[in-house]
Structures are given as C-alpha cells and as structure tokens.
Enzyme design. Structure first.
Site, PDB file in Angstrom:
ATOM      1  N   LYS A   1       2.241  -2.836   8.927  1.00 20.94           N
ATOM      2  CA  LYS A   1       3.416  -1.975   8.731  1.00 20.94           C
ATOM      3  C   LYS A   1       4.636  -2.804   9.117  1.00 20.94           C
ATOM      4  O   LYS A   1       4.838  -3.133  10.286  1.00 20.94           O
ATOM      5  CB  LYS A   1       3.266  -0.723   9.609  1.00 20.94           C
ATOM      6  CG  LYS A   1       4.312   0.330   9.352  1.00 20.94           C
ATOM      7  CD  LYS A   1       3.932   1.655  10.022  1.00 20.94           C
ATOM      8  CE  LYS A   1       5.080   2.639   9.970  1.00 20.94           C
ATOM      9  NZ  LYS A   1       4.735   3.972  10.450  1.00 20.94           N
TER      10      LYS A   1
ATOM     11  N   LEU B   1       0.829  -1.216   0.000  1.00 24.94           N
ATOM     12  CA  LEU B   1       0.000   0.000   0.000  1.00 24.94           C
ATOM     13  C   LEU B   1       0.857   1.257   0.000  1.00 24.94           C
ATOM     14  O   LEU B   1       0.431   2.314  -0.453  1.00 24.94           O
ATOM     15  CB  LEU B   1      -0.895   0.028   1.239  1.00 24.94           C
ATOM     16  CG  LEU B   1      -1.875  -1.140   1.414  1.00 24.94           C
ATOM     17  CD1 LEU B   1      -2.471  -1.109   2.811  1.00 24.94           C
ATOM     18  CD2 LEU B   1      -2.984  -1.042   0.372  1.00 24.94           C
ATOM     19  N   GLY B   2       2.045   1.139   0.542  1.00 20.80           N
ATOM     20  CA  GLY B   2       2.933   2.297   0.624  1.00 20.80           C
ATOM     21  C   GLY B   2       4.262   1.892   1.214  1.00 20.80           C
ATOM     22  O   GLY B   2       4.421   0.763   1.706  1.00 20.80           O
ATOM     23  N   SER B   3       5.220   2.814   1.161  1.00 21.02           N
ATOM     24  CA  SER B   3       6.540   2.524   1.724  1.00 21.02           C
ATOM     25  C   SER B   3       7.013   3.703   2.537  1.00 21.02           C
ATOM     26  O   SER B   3       6.681   4.848   2.234  1.00 21.02           O
ATOM     27  CB  SER B   3       7.574   2.294   0.622  1.00 21.02           C
ATOM     28  OG  SER B   3       7.089   1.408  -0.316  1.00 21.02           O
ATOM     29  N   GLY B   4       7.826   3.395   3.547  1.00 17.43           N
ATOM     30  CA  GLY B   4       8.441   4.449   4.350  1.00 17.43           C
ATOM     31  C   GLY B   4       9.935   4.218   4.353  1.00 17.43           C
ATOM     32  O   GLY B   4      10.442   3.414   3.566  1.00 17.43           O
TER      33      GLY B   4
ATOM     34  N   VAL C   1       4.223  -0.878   3.914  1.00 15.37           N
ATOM     35  CA  VAL C   1       2.897  -1.096   4.487  1.00 15.37           C
ATOM     36  C   VAL C   1       2.141  -1.934   3.466  1.00 15.37           C
ATOM     37  O   VAL C   1       2.105  -1.599   2.282  1.00 15.37           O
ATOM     38  CB  VAL C   1       2.175   0.244   4.754  1.00 15.37           C
ATOM     39  CG1 VAL C   1       0.770   0.006   5.276  1.00 15.37           C
ATOM     40  CG2 VAL C   1       2.969   1.092   5.739  1.00 15.37           C
TER      41      VAL C   1
ATOM     42  N   ASP D   1       5.138  15.344  12.927  1.00 14.66           N
ATOM     43  CA  ASP D   1       5.361  15.156  11.487  1.00 14.66           C
ATOM     44  C   ASP D   1       4.044  15.329  10.731  1.00 14.66           C
ATOM     45  O   ASP D   1       3.750  14.578   9.801  1.00 14.66           O
ATOM     46  CB  ASP D   1       5.976  13.771  11.230  1.00 14.66           C
ATOM     47  CG  ASP D   1       6.670  13.691   9.873  1.00 14.66           C
ATOM     48  OD1 ASP D   1       6.980  14.758   9.309  1.00 14.66           O
ATOM     49  OD2 ASP D   1       6.910  12.566   9.400  1.00 14.66           O
TER      50      ASP D   1
ATOM     51  N   PHE E   1      11.768   2.739   6.529  1.00 18.78           N
ATOM     52  CA  PHE E   1      12.269   1.486   7.086  1.00 18.78           C
ATOM     53  C   PHE E   1      11.444   0.261   6.741  1.00 18.78           C
ATOM     54  O   PHE E   1      11.556  -0.769   7.386  1.00 18.78           O
ATOM     55  CB  PHE E   1      12.409   1.612   8.614  1.00 18.78           C
ATOM     56  CG  PHE E   1      13.377   2.682   8.972  1.00 18.78           C
ATOM     57  CD1 PHE E   1      14.725   2.504   8.732  1.00 18.78           C
ATOM     58  CD2 PHE E   1      12.949   3.868   9.522  1.00 18.78           C
ATOM     59  CE1 PHE E   1      15.639   3.491   9.037  1.00 18.78           C
ATOM     60  CE2 PHE E   1      13.851   4.873   9.838  1.00 18.78           C
ATOM     61  CZ  PHE E   1      15.200   4.695   9.596  1.00 18.78           C
TER      62      PHE E   1
END
Ligand code: ATP
Length: 361
Positions: free
Chosen positions: A42, A19-22, A27, A139, A24
C-alpha cells in the site's frame, strides 16, 4: 514519532500490477525478492509540508500502522512491514486476491440466509476481536470486506482499510466526523463521543443490504441520507423482504438502534439465534429464507458504477489541485521576476500556466 524502515522497498520487493486505489495512493501486488512470496504494497503519498494539500499526514499513517500492528486475526488483513522514503510510506500487507465479498455474492444465482451468515459470522469474528483490543474500524462497508481467494466454495473473509480506525484510550473521549453516509452511525453525524458500537451500526446496514439489495437510509443526496440516519427512517418493506426470516429482521433491528449502549455488540451478535441457532426450527427457518438476489445484483452493479464515477471525479480533483499547486508556485516565481521586469504584468494563473507550458515545450 514512529520510525519505519528506510531501505528502498524496491531493493527487497519487485513491484507488480495495481490491485486498487485509495484517496492517497495505490495498492500493488509485490513479490519478495528473497523468498518469491507475494504480498500487497500500500503506497501512501505523504504530505511534504504543513501548507501542502497533497498526500496524507504522516501522523495518520502512523495511526493506521499502529492499529494494524495491534491486530493479528485470521479475518483481518495482516501487516508485514513498513518502509519510508521522502515522499511515501509503503505498507507491506497480506495479499488478498479474492476481490470484494459483495462482488463474489453478486455472481451467484441464489444464496440462503444460512450461506450468507457464514460470511457475516467471519466479519463479526474479526470485528469482535478488533473491539476486544479496544479498536474501532469506523469505515466498515462492502468495499472494505474482501476475500482471501475466490476459488473456494467457502472463501475466507478479510477486513481491510484501517485508515479511519481508532484505538481507544481509557478516560479519553473520541469524536470523528469521517465515514461514508450510508453506513455511519447517528452518533458520528451528531459529533458525539464514540465507541466501538459505531461499527455495529455499520454491520446492521451491511446486513440489511445483503438481505434485500436496499440501502436502509439512502437518500437522493448525502444530506438526505444523513437526515434519514439521524431520524432513524427505515423500514422492512414487503416487496424487498418477502424472502427474509423474522430472525434476520430481529438481528438488524437490534443493531440499528440509536442508543449506542442498547445496540448489540459483536459478541452479542455471534450469540444471536439467527447467527447461532439453538433449535431445529430456527435452523430450518434460516435454510428456507434467502437473500433477495435480483435486487442485490442491482444494488451491487450501481455501487460499482458509483465507485468508478467517484474514482474519475477524484482523479479530476487531484489534477485540478496539482495544477493549482504548480500554478501557485509558478505565480510566486513570476511575482519575484516581475519586480525586475515591469513589462510582465500578466499574473493570472491560466496565463502563467500557458506560458510555463509553452516555455517547456
Ligand atoms: P480509501 O481512500 O478508500 O480509504 P485507502 O487508500 O485507505 O482507501 P484501501 O482501501 O486500503 O486504500 O485499498 C484500496 C483498494 O486496494 C481496495 O479497495 C482494494 O481493492 C485494494 N486492496 C487493499 N488492500 C489490499 C490487499 N491487501 N490485497 C489486495 N488488494 C487490496
């Protein structure tokens, strides 16, 4: 040290699409095998040793979990469970499938201030609750404001990513340098003791952008942006704010205040006449004013482009780092071998890697 569930997450959840990336990890959508319910997982890579540069420190994940456990509010992403393996911690959280609020708005033809306020109000309600629990997000930015679903005309807002959040303890000072230059408060840049007011500055920046499609402090470089924040260099230029009400500008001005103590709190914001009008005239003014949609669409397109660019750069950096780690390990091994093999004098990382690659092929 917090102890998380040691069961294998895949025994209980089927792992689905990304669904997404951060920074580290990723997700991913997950499906609970027992109930069929959909959640988001996550997956955070954990740093293995003190010398390692890859992954997140376990302490940071513990902090994020502790914060999420303390927060149960409709406008804040809910945490369900936490699993841990040797290299990874997996947070099972509420699935938020409506995408980012800013992307949803950018799809619209037009939006009145009254409609925009419905979204802002939800963010403020989440922030107000969070602050009442003595937690700061640190944030807040468009990427961290999502929608539960994007199929309804008035979708529910959810605040995500508590990776930088902090729970204040009475009598203890907290300083941090983290955050995104466009959205951070002057006290963060100046490394002063922080409070929840830092989030309110970010709310001011988000509102400014939402109304005009301009980022108030954005410079050509991060350094210039930070200088603009500290110097309070911003204005409401006529070109971008021609459709904006005076009440909206007043709202922003009461958030972009250098002195933390003078800044509106989330509770103050919810009572500001722009958010909660008291007279018919105030209601009419909000209905007549609208967001600068043409410029907002431009801002959002640029933002998305930058996010993709940053993601590619981050991937490249990670590849280089992994290469470096592998090479260092290999170098160590080679050094040991050299002691018994005097002919092998070549120790340059690139050549070691070349040899390693050719020996494994
Ligand atoms: P960063 O490195 O930016 O701090 P992070 O590793 O802390 O990121 P998040 O920001 O929490 O990760 O999530 C990364 C992305 O995954 C988000 O931008 C969003 O697109 C998606 N995402 C996060 N949480 C959810 C969720 N609960 N449901 C659906 N998608 C999500």
């Amino acid at each position: 040290m917090a102890v998380f569930k040691l069961e294998n997450v895949e025994d209980l959840y089927e792992i689905g699409e990304v669904l997404g990336s951060g920074h580290f990890g990723q997700v991913r959508e997950v499906r609970e095998r027992a109930s069929g319910a959909r959640w988001a997982g996550k997956f955070l890579k954990i740093r293995r040793g003190a010398g390692s540069r890859l992954g997140m420190e376990r302490k940071s994940v513990e902090r994020e979990v502790e914060v999420l456990q303390a927060l149960q509010h409709y406008n804040i992403m809910a945490l369900r469970d936490v699993f841990e393996s040797r290299a990874e911690i997996v947070l099972i959280v509420e699935l938020i499938s409506g995408g980012e609020l800013f992307d949803f708005i950018a799809e619209k033809e037009s939006l009145t201030e009254t409609e925009a306020i419905e979204f802002l109000k939800q963010i403020l309600q989440g922030v107000s609750y969070m602050h009442s629990k003595h937690i700061g997000h640190f944030d807040l930015k468009p990427e961290n404001v999502m929608l539960l679903s994007n199929t309804l005309p008035n979708p529910d807002v959810k605040i995500i990513d508590f990776g930088m959040a902090h729970r204040f303890i009475q009598g203890e000072e907290y300083r941090s340098m983290g955050g995104t230059p466009q959205y951070i408060a002057p006290e963060v840049i100046n490394y002063e003791p922080l409070g929840t007011a830092a989030d309110m500055w970010s709310m001011g920046v988000i509102t400014y952008i939402l109304l005009s499609g301009l980022s108030p402090f954005q410079g050509y470089t991060d350094e210039e942006t930070l200088r603009n924040v500290v110097g309070m260099v911003y204005e409401f230029d006529d070109q971008h704010f021609s459709q904006t009400s005076a009440m909206a500008k007043d709202f922003i001005q009461k958030l972009l205040v250098k002195d933390q103590k003078e800044r509106m709190t989330a509770e103050d914001c919810l009572l500001h006449p722009w958010i909660k009008p008291l007279t018919r005239t105030q209601i009419a003014k909000r209905n007549r004013s609208s967001i600068n949609m043409k410029n907002f669409k431009k801002f959002n397109a640029k933002r998305k482009w930058k996010m993709s660019y940053n993601m590619v750069s981050a991937c490249n950096r990670l590849c280089r780092l992994q290469l470096h780690c592998k090479t260092s390990a290999l170098q160590e091994q080679e050094m040991r071998q050299c002691e018994s093999d005097q002919e092998d004098t070549e120790t340059k990382p690139a050549s070691l890697l070349r040899r390693r690659l050719s020996s494994s092929s």
